[in-house]
Enzyme design. Structure first.
Site, PDB file in Angstrom:
ATOM      1  N   LEU A  53      -1.301  -3.906  -0.812  1.00 38.31           N
ATOM      2  CA  LEU A  53      -0.855  -4.015  -2.265  1.00 38.31           C
ATOM      3  C   LEU A  53      -0.800  -5.620  -2.672  1.00 38.31           C
ATOM      4  CD1 LEU A  53       0.351  -2.409  -4.801  1.00 38.31           C
ATOM      5  CD2 LEU A  53       2.580  -2.690  -3.657  1.00 38.31           C
ATOM      6  N   GLN A  74      -1.171   7.995  -8.964  1.00 37.10           N
ATOM      7  CA  GLN A  74      -1.714   6.436  -9.513  1.00 37.10           C
ATOM      8  C   GLN A  74      -2.333   5.811  -8.608  1.00 37.10           C
ATOM      9  OE1 GLN A  74       1.822   3.583  -9.864  1.00 37.10           O
ATOM     10  NE2 GLN A  74       1.368   4.019 -11.774  1.00 37.10           N
ATOM     11  N   ARG A 113       3.140   6.329 -13.621  1.00 36.52           N
ATOM     12  CA  ARG A 113       4.490   5.750 -13.468  1.00 36.52           C
ATOM     13  C   ARG A 113       4.377   4.249 -13.627  1.00 36.52           C
ATOM     14  NH1 ARG A 113       6.404   2.299  -9.375  1.00 36.52           N
ATOM     15  NH2 ARG A 113       4.906   2.773  -7.739  1.00 36.52           N
ATOM     16  N   LEU A 167      11.692   2.073  -7.340  1.00 34.95           N
ATOM     17  CA  LEU A 167      12.741   2.016  -6.470  1.00 34.95           C
ATOM     18  C   LEU A 167      13.992   2.413  -7.253  1.00 34.95           C
ATOM     19  CD1 LEU A 167      11.948  -1.609  -5.029  1.00 34.95           C
ATOM     20  CD2 LEU A 167      11.723   0.492  -4.008  1.00 34.95           C
ATOM     21  N   ARG A 193      -0.642   0.817 -15.651  1.00 40.80           N
ATOM     22  CA  ARG A 193      -1.481   0.861 -14.465  1.00 40.80           C
ATOM     23  C   ARG A 193      -2.577   1.505 -14.760  1.00 40.80           C
ATOM     24  NH1 ARG A 193       3.051   0.816  -9.689  1.00 40.80           N
ATOM     25  NH2 ARG A 193       3.568  -1.385  -9.943  1.00 40.80           N
ATOM     26  N   HIS A 224      -3.403   2.010  -7.855  1.00 43.31           N
ATOM     27  CA  HIS A 224      -2.854   0.595  -8.320  1.00 43.31           C
ATOM     28  C   HIS A 224      -3.804  -0.145  -8.673  1.00 43.31           C
ATOM     29  CE1 HIS A 224      -0.593  -3.089  -8.200  1.00 43.31           C
ATOM     30  NE2 HIS A 224       0.510  -2.331  -8.132  1.00 43.31           N
ATOM     31  N   GLU A 235       2.256  -6.101  -8.954  1.00 42.32           N
ATOM     32  CA  GLU A 235       2.051  -6.275 -10.176  1.00 42.32           C
ATOM     33  C   GLU A 235       2.731  -7.222 -10.714  1.00 42.32           C
ATOM     34  OE1 GLU A 235       2.294  -2.524 -12.236  1.00 42.32           O
ATOM     35  OE2 GLU A 235       3.417  -3.516 -14.127  1.00 42.32           O
ATOM     36  N   GLY A 288       7.270  -5.400  -5.741  1.00 39.76           N
ATOM     37  CA  GLY A 288       7.687  -5.626  -7.231  1.00 39.76           C
ATOM     38  C   GLY A 288       9.087  -5.686  -7.461  1.00 39.76           C
ATOM     39  N   PHE A 343       6.918  -6.771 -16.464  1.00 40.66           N
ATOM     40  CA  PHE A 343       6.152  -5.896 -15.458  1.00 40.66           C
ATOM     41  C   PHE A 343       5.247  -5.004 -16.666  1.00 40.66           C
ATOM     42  CE2 PHE A 343       6.361  -4.238 -11.126  1.00 40.66           C
ATOM     43  CZ  PHE A 343       6.421  -5.547 -10.588  1.00 40.66           C
ATOM     44  N   HIS A 366      -2.018   4.745  -5.072  1.00 38.87           N
ATOM     45  CA  HIS A 366      -0.788   4.109  -4.545  1.00 38.87           C
ATOM     46  C   HIS A 366       0.469   4.867  -4.649  1.00 38.87           C
ATOM     47  CE1 HIS A 366       2.250   0.804  -4.654  1.00 38.87           C
ATOM     48  NE2 HIS A 366       2.650   1.015  -5.816  1.00 38.87           N
ATOM     49  N   TYR A 367       0.472   5.969  -5.480  1.00 39.24           N
ATOM     50  CA  TYR A 367       1.722   6.543  -5.620  1.00 39.24           C
ATOM     51  C   TYR A 367       1.408   8.017  -6.353  1.00 39.24           C
ATOM     52  CZ  TYR A 367       6.456   7.586  -7.332  1.00 39.24           C
ATOM     53  OH  TYR A 367       7.819   8.159  -7.142  1.00 39.24           O
ATOM     54  N   TRP A 369      11.919  11.731  15.240  1.00 36.76           N
ATOM     55  CA  TRP A 369      12.000  13.164  15.272  1.00 36.76           C
ATOM     56  C   TRP A 369      11.104  13.447  14.076  1.00 36.76           C
ATOM     57  CZ3 TRP A 369      14.628  17.172  18.377  1.00 36.76           C
ATOM     58  CH2 TRP A 369      15.248  16.596  19.293  1.00 36.76           C
TER      59      TRP A 369
END
Lengths: 615, 293
Positions: free
Chosen positions: A245, A233, A381, A387, A281, A235, A248, A47, A113, A346-347, A151
């Site tokens: 995904l 969350q 969120r 981001l 959301r 989505h 949005e 998004g 959004f 989602h989150y 690693w």
């Protein structure tokens, strides 16, 4: 033993930004990551980046939207920091060459959004995360910052004081996936955890397979509290078959949700009479599942997201990636037919407890990005706020770890000040999931390392402990495989700790997790090779999934109210008198201990008064 | 896989040190693990039998460390088919139900992390976006050609990363706006021009498909040249920098090595017109050298 000033664990958006920031401050910084940086899951973000860049918008409005969206469980100092720093960090990406979508005048484009009072989501088609990740990795290459890729970091080397607030993090232990070598990394100044999401706790998730919450679980076992873990969350628009995904942005550009009867249910059934599809959301995810549960879903499973009316030109200009995803993974061309969508994990709003400078209660240990909880997202969120979180808090953590003077944080960490202890009634015993009999159950503080050890000695001891654990796993000839344990937890979490939650289900999930924990004590690795042993890697990850699943479920069981993404059947009201507080879980003698601390609603110049959240 | 029941404890002294309660718990744990494992295998076999279709996969296996696997071979896996199943889904099913040592890279499952490029039925593809139903059986799954195999389907990516880094893969400009809140302007057309080139996910399918790269280890290869294109064509970098980029691209193992076979373009999972980008850079280089253009 490798030695650096600052070690960053994880190479997604937050990790890369932290490393660049630490480098700017003159630190010798290295990144240790189980994936090569360009493989990180930040690349899947679609998004955009919320930043108040335009006339008519302000960081204060962005902060207001964020606090409201969070259902008043975000801490105002963190939310305000996010919104204040985001514009210049976003433009910094542009200065680094990021290929943002453009308006006719050549400026970066912005779009509406969910839950935002201004179209402030800055984007690069429907591939903003991909562009951001690659742009930042380019900057890393430019600066010649050292990356130890593939690693897998398994343990923090933390000193052994009784109170977590007195402990110091001296480094990490990691396992070279390519060769099987277990080695220590000593960090003279600090360790920054930037390990991303934990979606693999669920079986229907937008998250990558690598997102197993390693950083959160490691920090937890080293003594840092996990904060607000119950807030997961879901989505509203993921593809039913895979969890891929659908941004949005589709709704932001005008995409419409329909039920089986072709009704635009967000309005028809009054879920959000003003904003409809652009409600936040949590609201949209519940609306969709309510439609399905009331028999108006399609094939009893999903709803339709229609973007055909936007026209092919606009879709290709702004959402082209969605055409490919829908065609490749669902066999539907969204230019010609509506896409099937349903909510998916989602989150994680919760995570490692930090202050607004990214610091945890353990000296020298920082966290940023999705694995951290500063907390900017509270109970829910807003789309486009992940981001900016990466770049804003990644940078702050990087600067701080490298020794830059920061403003004193207003958020406190660890058991200080105004906290309250609490109990939760669990139907089963909690905690403990060591591997083998002698192996150290504690993945963090080297419990038997002797209090005197510090610095590289302490890292070396943690390395020895980890070698023992890994040798045990590789030498064990039979037992149960991680895949079985993981699958059980994922299915139970999806069944019982999903969008809708009720007491009996949460208790059942705790029973399932307990059974998985017991099975885990007999886990073994079928692949005996030291070369690229993904069986071993996933076995170690599964331990993290267990701790995190338990924390999410415990927090959800304890929180007797309905707030943000946390819906409880028995409690259909937000209860501000009692619950304007953060859930914290500390790992104490092999068991989770529950406590709470108050939410900070006082911002720089105003207090965010909780209001009914209507959209 | 059968779980062995351990022998009676032979050493008496060690038997004494283990409390009876613990022994019992351990035995119970083992029993449960055994039961679960048996149930699991029975379920796997049942699922494979019950499925309308079962797909037959022939998967390349090699591990330098394990004696049985030092000699490369193909293993057969029969995977129950579900609508929408991809190569990656099938490999994961085989790994989780038959052989936990089956090794491959994967992460996002949505064609953006670029880690699961494989050689499937003779062509480079991303495992996660290749539907099983599009392939003929048996489905041959091999690691990417022209790269060293680390184990099973995992190849060494170092050379690919080195070539990517050789083209100075980062934005360089001398004309940044003064304000930290002011962006550089870029026309929509210019963004459109570089858009496809920015979509590269570094999967290395193109490099693996390229005959020239296979024969010339120093050839920059399609991905790295595309990365350079991304910057050379970005109007924000300016003319001087474009010259510098063309110099890098014109070196002996640069754009002139490309023989326009289009194999990179054919296999690119993100539909980047790689061959076209390389040819465009050749044209730019000629214009640059002729000066009077």
């Amino acid at each position: 033993m490798y030695e650096h000033d600052v070690i960053v664990v994880g190479a997604g958006g937050a990790g890369l930004r932290a490393a660049i920031a630490a480098h700017e401050e003159g630190a010798d910084v290295a990144i240790v990551s189980k994936l090569h940086p360009v493989r990180s899951h930040t690349g899947a973000a679609e998004g955009g980046i919320n930043a108040a860049l335009r006339e008519g918008d302000s960081w204060e409005d962005h902060a207001y939207d964020t606090m409201k969206g969070s259902d008043y469980l975000a801490d105002a100092p963190a939310a305000e920091t996010l919104c204040k720093d985001s514009p210049k960090e976003t433009i910094k990406l542009e200065h680094w060459g990021m290929a943002f979508s453009r308006d006719d005048d050549g400026r970066v484009s912005q779009r509406p959004f969910g839950g935002l009072s201004f179209p402030r989501t800055t984007y690069a088609g429907a591939e903003t995360g991909h562009q951001l990740l690659h742009t930042m990795y380019e900057q890393l290459v430019k600066r010649g910052i050292k990356v130890y890729d593939e690693w897998h970091v398994t343990r923090l080397a933390v000193s052994d004081e009784e109170n977590p607030e007195d402990r110091t993090c001296h480094g990490i232990v990691a396992y070279d996936v390519q060769t099987g070598t277990v080695e220590g990394f000593s960090a003279r100044n600090g360790v920054i955890l930037a390990t991303g999401g934990l979606g693999q706790v669920y079986d229907h998730t937008t998250n990558a397979v690598a997102n197993t919450g390693d950083g959160v679980a490691m920090a937890y076992r080293a003594g840092v509290p996990m904060e607000d873990m119950e807030f997961i969350q879901f989505h509203p628009t993921t593809l039913p078959s895979t969890g891929v995904l659908i941004t949005e942005g589709v709704r932001g550009e005008g995409g419409i949700l329909y039920n089986e009867d072709g009704e635009r249910f967000m309005f028809e059934y009054g879920y959000a009479n003003n904003l409809g599809e652009l409600a936040s959301r949590d609201v949209v995810a519940r609306a969709e599942l309510t439609e399905v549960n009331e028999g108006r879903g399609i094939e009893d499973e999903y709803v339709h997201l229609d973007m055909r009316h936007l026209g092919e030109e606009r879709i290709i200009d702004r959402l082209e990636n969605i055409i490919h995803l829908s065609e490749d993974f669902e066999g539907v061309n969204p230019v010609e037919a509506p896409m099937p969508v349903k909510p998916g994990q989602h989150y994680a709003m919760g995570g490692i407890e930090t202050d607004e400078n990214g610091e945890t209660c353990i000296t020298g240990l920082y966290a940023a990005g999705e694995c951290a909880c500063a907390s900017v997202h509270g109970g829910n969120r807003l789309g486009g706020n992940a981001l900016p979180e990466l770049i804003v808090f990644g940078k702050r953590a990087g600067h701080h770890a490298a020794g830059k003077d920061m403003e004193e944080a207003r958020i406190t960490t660890g058991k200080v000040g105004d906290y309250e202890t609490a109990e939760v009634e669990s139907p089963v015993q909690l905690g403990e999931a060591g591997i083998g009999e002698d192996a150290v159950a504690d993945g963090g503080a080297a419990a038997d390392s002797g209090a005197a050890a510090t610095g590289t000695d302490l890292v070396q001891q943690a390395v020895e402990d980890e070698r023992e654990t890994i040798n045990h796993l590789l030498e064990k000839e039979d037992g149960i495989q991680h895949a079985e344990i993981r699958e059980r937890v994922q299915q139970s979490m999806t069944q019982y700790v999903n969008v809708f939650r009720e007491e009996e289900g949460l208790k059942q999930a705790l029973r399932d997790i307990r059974e998985a924990r017991e099975l885990y004590q007999d886990v073994f690795v079928g692949d005996k090779s030291r070369t690229f042993n993904t069986d071993l890697l996933q076995t170690l990850e599964t331990r993290n999934i267990l701790d995190i699943a338990e924390a999410i479920t415990l927090g959800a069981l304890a929180r007797n109210e309905f707030r943000g993404a946390h819906w409880r059947k028995e409690y259909q009201e937000r209860r501000d008198e009692e619950w304007l507080k953060h859930t914290l879980l500390s790992w104490n003698d092999g068991k989770p201990e529950l406590w709470y601390k108050p939410v900070i609603l006082e911002g720089e110049s105003k207090t965010y008064e909780p209001k009914v959240r209507s959209y | 896989m059968s779980t062995q029941v351990p022998d009676q404890v032979e050493d008496e002294s060690s038997a004494e040190t283990v409390p009876a309660g613990k022994q019992k718990r351990d035995a119970k744990k083992r029993e449960r693990a055994e039961r679960v494992q048996e149930q699991r295998e029975a379920e796997a076999a049942e699922k494979a039998r019950a499925a309308d279709d079962t797909y037959h996969l022939k998967v390349f296996r090699y591990d330098p460390e394990v004696p049985d696997k030092q000699e490369p071979r193909f293993d057969d896996f029969y995977v129950p088919y579900k609508q929408g199943m991809t190569i990656l889904d099938a490999l994961m099913w085989a790994r989780d139900h038959y052989d936990s040592s089956l090794t491959f890279r994967h992460s996002c499952r949505q064609a953006i992390c670029g880690s699961d490029a494989l050689f499937v039925n003779g062509s480079q593809r991303l495992g996660c976006k290749t539907q099983l139903s599009d392939l003929s059986e048996p489905v041959r799954v091999e690691p990417l050609p022209h790269a060293d195999v680390v184990k099973d389907l995992v190849v060494d990516m170092e050379h690919f990363y080195d070539q990517m880094e050789a083209v100075e893969p980062y934005f360089q400009t001398n004309s940044l706006p003064d304000g930290e809140l002011e962006e550089q302007r870029q026309t929509r057309e210019n963004r459109e021009k570089v858009k496809m080139s920015t979509r590269c996910i570094w999967c290395s399918a193109c490099m693996s498909s390229c005959n020239i790269a296979a024969g010339d280890n120093e050839y920059l290869g399609p991905a790295a040249i595309n990365k350079a294109y991304r910057f050379a064509m970005d109007e924000r970098e300016g003319e001087d920098m474009k010259q510098r980029r063309l110099e890098i691209l014109e070196q002996e193992h640069g754009v002139w090595r490309c023989q326009t076979q289009f194999s990179c373009t054919e296999v690119c999972p993100k539909d980047i017109p790689l061959t076209e980008h390389i040819q465009e850079l050749k044209r730019e280089a000629i214009k640059n050298n002729l000066k009077f253009w």
